[in-house]
Design an enzyme around this catalytic site. Structure first.
Site, PDB file in Angstrom:
ATOM      1  CG  ASP A 445       0.015  36.450  24.083  1.00 44.85           C
ATOM      2  OD1 ASP A 445       0.282  37.605  23.711  1.00 44.85           O
ATOM      3  OD2 ASP A 445      -0.840  35.737  23.512  1.00 44.85           O
ATOM      4  CG  HIS A 446       3.999  42.256  26.034  1.00 46.61           C
ATOM      5  ND1 HIS A 446       3.297  43.057  26.914  1.00 46.61           N
ATOM      6  CD2 HIS A 446       5.312  42.567  26.210  1.00 46.61           C
ATOM      7  CE1 HIS A 446       4.144  43.824  27.580  1.00 46.61           C
ATOM      8  NE2 HIS A 446       5.380  43.549  27.186  1.00 46.61           N
ATOM      9  NE  ARG A 447      -1.643  37.909  21.359  1.00 46.11           N
ATOM     10  CZ  ARG A 447      -2.088  36.904  20.606  1.00 46.11           C
ATOM     11  NH1 ARG A 447      -2.799  37.160  19.511  1.00 46.11           N
ATOM     12  NH2 ARG A 447      -1.826  35.655  20.934  1.00 46.11           N
TER      13      ARG A 447
END
Length: 475
Positions: A445-447
């Site tokens: 998850d790039h968040r």
């Protein structure tokens, strides 16, 4: 005088609101004990045997096999009390004997312990009272007793917009005996598919191990039956393009998996990085560990070693043992590591969870992974064993593929994928050699992190696979 009590589908936990009736374990007219399993249902999480909190005579069942019931919907009604469980005229023939039992029409005793008139707060098997259930017995009530029970159960059932499964009198004289001989089917999904399409399982020859009937066998039978039926109709036109198709409802486990994957794709901005790895050292380490344990010691699996490497990597990169609270717009880092692992079963894809994987040794991980894998195959995983993972390990190499970009198991932040291990040419210590090579992929998850953290995690995992001694640095 018998009192007819209604038992509704209980709350099975984990936020589940419905369940599908897979198999009834009792018949109308049968005596049941307190906490005796009466029906097997399939939720979106697992197969569950539901025990009845009442003891007495089953007077009606609700919901046909294959039908979905909502939590709180009626399951069955039970006539509770001596009048319901003892036939008329039984007094003096055992009802007041020294063993305190209630005799049935054949003179056989039904123990009062856990019998008629008792209730419990049980919701699932093993909850509530701990006494073993009494052996099930059938009763043959007199016409007067049947009429009395019928009158009361009709008064109970009339308040619901649902019909009982059995249209005949609620207390039945005898149940039909099942056909002799076992059917080599394990999966409830296969049984349901056959039942919905009118396929007689006893006529099929299974293509699985030891003649086990698989889903593919049932689908072939459905297709074979559809073709002659279409061509046999007088004046039938050429078959339509969709002739012979099989429609499988997206409900139960498959429906939940579909919804979860869709939500993951919709909410998580995922990215994937991968690396080819020389796994020769890891395979050698596994052989050495198993040899050191002796011939009778439990063997350590490759998946267990990969899980152990993942826990060490998550300790170094805790950003990936997390989830995103979208409502609060916060990243929630988790202190404990619960590793899920993808397992393909006849029911579909499930993700059993190894609790507190960070606190387990390789041997403990191997033992728990083996236990959960066996439970996944026979459909006995509990809802609690299928929820709560914080990181998922996906060994898709067992399907003979090298790489994949898996969908993150929502609401987790990452998943490690492992491809098949195959001999390939590889430069080892400056020379070309044949080594055991695999591909590792990390979908994240790039968040919760940027590429530097994800790359650092994956590189650490790769280093441990190539040189397992790297793990000793953190000991």
């Amino acid at each position: 005088m018998a009192e007819v009590k209604e038992f509704t589908l209980p709350d099975l936990g984990e936020g589940l609101t419905e369940a599908e009736v897979v198999r009834w374990l009792v018949e109308v007219g049968e005596v049941v004990a307190v906490d005796q399993p009466v029906v097997e249902v399939e939720t979106a999480k697992a197969m569950v045997e539901v025990p009845c909190p009442y003891g007495g005579v089953v007077t009606a069942r609700y919901g046909a096999e294959g039908e979905e019931l909502a939590v709180g919907a009626p399951l069955l009604t039970v006539a509770v009390g001596a009048d319901a469980s003892a036939p008329a005229g039984a007094e003096g023939s055992g009802s007041g004997g020294a063993d305190g039992g209630v005799a049935d029409a054949d003179g056989a005793g039904v123990a009062e312990d856990g019998g008629a008139g008792e209730t419990s707060g049980a919701v699932l098997v093993g909850y509530g009272t701990g006494a073993p259930p009494a052996r099930r017995r059938r009763v043959r009530p007199t016409p007067a007793a049947a009429a009395a029970a019928a009158g009361q159960v009709n008064g109970v059932a009339s308040g619901h917009g649902r019909h009982a499964v059995t249209p005949e009198a609620p207390v039945r004289a005898e149940a039909a005996e099942p056909a002799p001989g076992p059917v080599p089917v394990i999966s409830p999904l296969v049984r349901r598919l056959a039942r919905q399409n009118g396929v007689e399982l006893r006529t099929l020859t299974g293509s699985g191990p030891d003649g086990l009937i698989l889903r593919a066998d049932v689908e072939r039978a459905i297709g074979a039956a559809a073709a002659p039926a279409a061509s046999a109709e007088p004046g039938a036109a050429a078959p339509a393009a969709d002739a012979g198709e099989v429609r499988i409802p997206l409900r139960g486990l498959r429906g939940v998996v579909a919804d979860k994957m869709s939500r993951s794709r919709r909410e998580i901005p995922e990215a994937t990085c991968w690396v080819d790895v020389d796994a020769t050292g890891l395979l050698a380490a596994r052989r050495a560990m198993n040899a050191a344990g002796g011939p009778d010691a439990p063997k350590i699996s490759l998946l267990a070693l990969l899980a152990r490497i993942c826990t060490a990597a998550l300790a170094r990169y805790p950003e990936l043992n997390a989830r995103v609270d979208t409502d609060a717009r916060e990243i929630v880092r988790l202190e404990r590591v619960h590793i899920g692992f993808a397992a393909q079963t006849d029911r579909g894809l499930v993700v059993p969870v190894v609790r507190d994987a960070h606190a387990r040794s390789a041997e403990s991980l191997s033992e728990e992974l083996g236990r959960l894998t066996g439970a996944a195959r026979d459909g006995s995983l509990t809802p609690g064993e299928l929820t709560g993972s914080t990181f998922t390990l996906n060994n898709y190499g067992v399907f003979g593929v090298d790489g994949s970009t898996p969908i993150i198991n929502h609401p987790e932040a990452a998943m490690l994928g492992v491809g098949r291990i195959v001999p390939k040419p590889w430069v080892h210590e400056g020379e070309l050699a044949v080594r055991q090579v695999t591909q590792l992929s990390l979908t994240f998850d790039h968040r919760v992190c940027d590429g530097g953290v994800a790359g650092g995690f994956l590189r650490y995992v790769a280093d441990c696979v190539e040189q397992p001694a790297v793990l000793l640095r953190g000991v």
